[in-house]
Design a protein around this motif. Sequence first.
Motif, PDB file in Angstrom:
ATOM      1  N   ARG A 236      -7.068  21.493 -29.613  1.00  0.00           N
ATOM      2  CA  ARG A 236      -8.414  21.820 -30.063  1.00  0.00           C
ATOM      3  C   ARG A 236      -9.235  20.572 -30.362  1.00  0.00           C
ATOM      4  NH1 ARG A 236      -5.091  22.452 -34.420  1.00  0.00           N
ATOM      5  NH2 ARG A 236      -5.757  21.678 -36.464  1.00  0.00           N
ATOM      6  N   TYR A 237      -8.555  19.445 -30.580  1.00  0.00           N
ATOM      7  CA  TYR A 237      -9.280  18.218 -30.890  1.00  0.00           C
ATOM      8  C   TYR A 237      -9.554  17.364 -29.656  1.00  0.00           C
ATOM      9  CZ  TYR A 237      -8.804  19.186 -35.848  1.00  0.00           C
ATOM     10  OH  TYR A 237      -8.905  19.758 -37.085  1.00  0.00           O
ATOM     11  N   PHE A 238      -9.210  17.887 -28.493  1.00  0.00           N
ATOM     12  CA  PHE A 238      -9.455  17.107 -27.269  1.00  0.00           C
ATOM     13  C   PHE A 238     -10.931  16.775 -27.120  1.00  0.00           C
ATOM     14  CE2 PHE A 238     -10.841  17.182 -22.822  1.00  0.00           C
ATOM     15  CZ  PHE A 238     -10.159  16.080 -22.332  1.00  0.00           C
ATOM     16  N   TYR A 239     -11.791  17.756 -27.311  1.00  0.00           N
ATOM     17  CA  TYR A 239     -13.225  17.523 -27.130  1.00  0.00           C
ATOM     18  C   TYR A 239     -13.799  16.633 -28.220  1.00  0.00           C
ATOM     19  CZ  TYR A 239     -13.367  20.663 -23.194  1.00  0.00           C
ATOM     20  OH  TYR A 239     -13.157  21.221 -21.953  1.00  0.00           O
ATOM     21  N   LEU A 240     -13.197  16.662 -29.397  1.00  0.00           N
ATOM     22  CA  LEU A 240     -13.623  15.723 -30.436  1.00  0.00           C
ATOM     23  C   LEU A 240     -13.310  14.291 -30.022  1.00  0.00           C
ATOM     24  CD1 LEU A 240     -14.743  15.082 -33.218  1.00  0.00           C
ATOM     25  CD2 LEU A 240     -12.444  15.496 -34.156  1.00  0.00           C
ATOM     26  N   HIS A 241     -12.110  14.084 -29.483  1.00  0.00           N
ATOM     27  CA  HIS A 241     -11.745  12.752 -28.997  1.00  0.00           C
ATOM     28  C   HIS A 241     -12.668  12.302 -27.861  1.00  0.00           C
ATOM     29  CE1 HIS A 241      -7.437  13.733 -30.548  1.00  0.00           C
ATOM     30  NE2 HIS A 241      -8.214  13.258 -31.510  1.00  0.00           N
ATOM     31  N   MET A 242     -13.027  13.236 -26.995  1.00  0.00           N
ATOM     32  CA  MET A 242     -13.921  12.903 -25.891  1.00  0.00           C
ATOM     33  C   MET A 242     -15.317  12.549 -26.400  1.00  0.00           C
ATOM     34  SD  MET A 242     -12.168  12.978 -23.120  1.00  0.00           S
ATOM     35  CE  MET A 242     -13.322  13.137 -21.763  1.00  0.00           C
ATOM     36  N   SER A 243     -15.792  13.277 -27.420  1.00  0.00           N
ATOM     37  CA  SER A 243     -17.109  12.967 -27.973  1.00  0.00           C
ATOM     38  C   SER A 243     -17.101  11.602 -28.639  1.00  0.00           C
ATOM     39  CB  SER A 243     -17.538  14.047 -28.977  1.00  0.00           C
ATOM     40  OG  SER A 243     -16.740  14.022 -30.150  1.00  0.00           O
ATOM     41  N   LEU A 244     -16.011  11.251 -29.312  1.00  0.00           N
ATOM     42  CA  LEU A 244     -15.892   9.924 -29.922  1.00  0.00           C
ATOM     43  C   LEU A 244     -15.863   8.839 -28.846  1.00  0.00           C
ATOM     44  CD1 LEU A 244     -13.268  10.722 -32.699  1.00  0.00           C
ATOM     45  CD2 LEU A 244     -15.656  10.060 -33.069  1.00  0.00           C
ATOM     46  N   ALA A 245     -15.196   9.120 -27.730  1.00  0.00           N
ATOM     47  CA  ALA A 245     -15.166   8.160 -26.622  1.00  0.00           C
ATOM     48  C   ALA A 245     -16.564   7.959 -26.048  1.00  0.00           C
ATOM     49  CB  ALA A 245     -14.209   8.649 -25.534  1.00  0.00           C
ATOM     50  N   CYS A 246     -17.332   9.038 -25.934  1.00  0.00           N
ATOM     51  CA  CYS A 246     -18.708   8.938 -25.436  1.00  0.00           C
ATOM     52  C   CYS A 246     -19.567   8.117 -26.384  1.00  0.00           C
ATOM     53  CB  CYS A 246     -19.306  10.334 -25.256  1.00  0.00           C
ATOM     54  SG  CYS A 246     -18.610  11.296 -23.903  1.00  0.00           S
ATOM     55  N   ALA A 247     -19.440   8.381 -27.683  1.00  0.00           N
ATOM     56  CA  ALA A 247     -20.237   7.655 -28.674  1.00  0.00           C
ATOM     57  C   ALA A 247     -19.879   6.178 -28.688  1.00  0.00           C
ATOM     58  CB  ALA A 247     -20.037   8.267 -30.060  1.00  0.00           C
ATOM     59  N   ALA A 248     -18.581   5.878 -28.617  1.00  0.00           N
ATOM     60  CA  ALA A 248     -18.145   4.483 -28.618  1.00  0.00           C
ATOM     61  C   ALA A 248     -18.627   3.758 -27.367  1.00  0.00           C
ATOM     62  CB  ALA A 248     -16.620   4.414 -28.709  1.00  0.00           C
ATOM     63  N   THR A 249     -18.564   4.426 -26.231  1.00  0.00           N
ATOM     64  CA  THR A 249     -19.042   3.830 -24.978  1.00  0.00           C
ATOM     65  C   THR A 249     -20.530   3.534 -25.054  1.00  0.00           C
ATOM     66  OG1 THR A 249     -17.354   5.021 -23.698  1.00  0.00           O
ATOM     67  CG2 THR A 249     -19.256   4.177 -22.488  1.00  0.00           C
ATOM     68  N   ALA A 250     -21.293   4.473 -25.594  1.00  0.00           N
ATOM     69  CA  ALA A 250     -22.738   4.282 -25.707  1.00  0.00           C
ATOM     70  C   ALA A 250     -23.070   3.120 -26.631  1.00  0.00           C
ATOM     71  CB  ALA A 250     -23.394   5.561 -26.212  1.00  0.00           C
ATOM     72  N   PHE A 251     -22.397   3.061 -27.780  1.00  0.00           N
ATOM     73  CA  PHE A 251     -22.699   1.995 -28.745  1.00  0.00           C
ATOM     74  C   PHE A 251     -22.271   0.630 -28.226  1.00  0.00           C
ATOM     75  CE2 PHE A 251     -21.553  -0.748 -32.308  1.00  0.00           C
ATOM     76  CZ  PHE A 251     -22.751  -0.756 -33.015  1.00  0.00           C
ATOM     77  N   LEU A 252     -21.039   0.531 -27.735  1.00  0.00           N
ATOM     78  CA  LEU A 252     -20.535  -0.752 -27.257  1.00  0.00           C
ATOM     79  C   LEU A 252     -21.275  -1.216 -26.008  1.00  0.00           C
ATOM     80  CD1 LEU A 252     -16.696  -0.202 -27.763  1.00  0.00           C
ATOM     81  CD2 LEU A 252     -18.245  -1.594 -29.162  1.00  0.00           C
TER      82      LEU A 252
END
Length: 256
Positions: A19-35
């Motif tokens: 159930r936390y797969f999409y949470l991890h994916m959203s964090l990856a998207c946010a980190a990619t955008a910021f970095l």
Amino acid sequence: MTTLIDDRRVRARDASPARYFYLHMSLACAATAFLGFAPTYWVPLANRTLSASPVIHFHGLLFFTWSVYFVIQIWLAASGRVANHRSLGIVGVSLATAMTIFGFLASVHVMKHSAALGQQDAGIGFSIVPMSGIAFFAVVFVLAIMNTRKPEIHKRLLLLAAVSLLDAPIARWFMTFLAPPGPPGPPPVSVTIAPAVVASLLLVVAIVRDWRTEGRVHPVYIYGTLALLALKVLNWPISETAAWHAFAGGILALAQ
């Protein structure tokens, strides 16, 4: 009562480690955008060396807010707070609308800046990248809203929409470390294909996850990924056509 029953069903369906797969994916998207934007926006902004118009700043604020909002919404859904997740949905609609408007305005601003540098044709050609990108995001987001009662489709469309925005921050790293020195101005449209392919690797992760957990790949990922990559590839030849230059050039003329 119906909402309570729906929430219990969602909790039961998501009562697994996946159930936390999409949470991890959203964090990856946010980190990619910021970095991705760190070398060309966040660091210069912190050092007070960044010179940009208010349109660009507001555009950046909206898109960064989206990254944070996306994480919060996925966290609410993953933790079973579906009622809160739905209540914040209207915020997402307003935010996505503002992103679409300012994404378009930022594209026009870049065209005007390129014209001021004496590179009007290059600016008009390159404008297809941000304009088509924000149009793709808007269409996918609308489809996601239309499928709020179909969670399996809804969440995959939102992830597709989020990933579709990541070629821009990834391209900043390409520009920082790989671009040859040269005069300021828009890059060739062809160089935007590689960052889009890199961004799509997140969708590949989601595809593999579907295959391993569901035994099949959801059509949203199949058709969505193909449509996204086709758009990025077709931007190159279309940007060189007289039809695109007439269309974008007309917009530029109205803005000047």
